[in-house]
Design an enzyme around this catalytic site. Structure first.
Site, short mmCIF file in Angstrom:
data_model
loop_
_atom_site.label_atom_id
_atom_site.label_comp_id
_atom_site.label_asym_id
_atom_site.label_seq_id
_atom_site.Cartn_x
_atom_site.Cartn_y
_atom_site.Cartn_z
N HIS A 21 0.80 -1.01 -0.13
CA HIS A 21 0.06 -0.02 -0.07
C HIS A 21 0.81 1.11 0.21
O HIS A 21 0.18 1.95 -0.59
CB HIS A 21 -0.83 0.44 0.68
CG HIS A 21 -2.74 0.29 1.05
ND1 HIS A 21 -3.11 0.82 0.04
CD2 HIS A 21 -3.67 0.63 1.46
CE1 HIS A 21 -4.37 0.32 -0.18
NE2 HIS A 21 -4.06 1.64 1.01
N ASN A 68 -6.87 5.84 3.15
CA ASN A 68 -8.31 6.25 2.92
C ASN A 68 -8.96 7.89 3.04
O ASN A 68 -9.96 7.75 2.65
CB ASN A 68 -9.08 5.40 3.86
CG ASN A 68 -9.05 3.88 3.69
OD1 ASN A 68 -8.37 3.22 2.92
ND2 ASN A 68 -9.70 3.47 4.27
N ASP A 93 -1.26 2.79 -5.45
CA ASP A 93 -0.54 0.79 -5.66
C ASP A 93 -2.46 0.83 -6.12
O ASP A 93 -2.94 1.00 -6.08
CB ASP A 93 -1.10 0.31 -3.83
CG ASP A 93 -1.45 0.33 -3.10
OD1 ASP A 93 -2.66 -0.47 -3.28
OD2 ASP A 93 -2.31 1.85 -3.08
N ASN A 114 -8.75 2.92 -2.53
CA ASN A 114 -9.19 4.16 -1.44
C ASN A 114 -8.84 5.54 -1.83
O ASN A 114 -9.53 6.27 -0.96
CB ASN A 114 -10.02 3.29 0.29
CG ASN A 114 -11.48 2.16 -0.19
OD1 ASN A 114 -12.03 2.64 -1.15
ND2 ASN A 114 -10.20 1.27 1.04
#
Length: 187
Positions: A21, A68, A93, A114
């Site tokens: 991530h 997020n 990513d 997100n």
């Protein structure tokens, strides 16, 4: 004077360092290293460096909001410094891109990611330039997949992709036409 923002997405904290991530953060680290720069400003719940050039002001940044909520940082820094949406480049990513590949796009939906979804929502536009770095599809659990580190084999591929993404960032900052950047790096 034109203002540009290059922002890599990821999660802050040692436990997330080098996870899938965080390839956006890794790309920013490569860009900073190449130009001998350091994130020396902490504001808007993020870290950034501001580089003044004769005709441009460049911001290279990492949100510290967690993935997020990346849009909160991007919105605030753009509002404060009056950075136009067309001058934003986001690196993150992508599970829909093979490990070691990058995809450069001028606009589009979030594709379920997100971080970019948060940016699109806060900026109220899908016209955000982006570089997606492939981390491959999860075998089982998505959360587990994005929060784990790369295998030794995949680490080599991802490092090569990060270098390509960094090179694409440099071309963006050097005012290369974005269609040309897409044509060059989307192979």
């Amino acid at each position: 004077m034109s203002k540009y923002l290059v922002v890599g997405l990821g999660n802050p904290g040692l436990e997330y360092e080098k996870t899938k991530h965080n390839v956006g953060f890794m790309c920013i680290d490569e860009l900073l290293k190449e130009h001998t720069l350091f994130l020396n400003n902490s504001k808007f719940n993020g870290q950034f460096v501001k580089v003044d050039q004769p005709e441009d002001q460049i911001f290279i940044a990492k949100p510290m909001t967690y993935m997020n909520n990346s849009g909160e940082f991007v919105y605030e820094i753009c509002k404060f410094y009056k950075i136009h949406e067309q001058n934003i480049l986001v690196i993150y990513d992508d599970i829909d891109t093979d490990v070691g590949k990058i995809r450069v796009k001028a606009k589009g939906s979030s594709g379920g990611q997100n971080g970019i979804k948060s940016i699109i929502s806060k900026m109220n536009t899908e016209k955000i330039k982006r570089i997606r770095i492939g981390i491959g599809k999860p075998v089982h659990n998505l959360t587990h997949h994005v929060l784990t580190k790369f295998s030794a084999e995949d680490s080599i591929k991802v490092q090569q992709a990060i270098i390509k993404a960094k090179d694409a960032c440099n071309e963006f900052l050097n005012h290369v036409d974005f269609d040309k950047i897409m044509n060059k790096f989307n192979v």
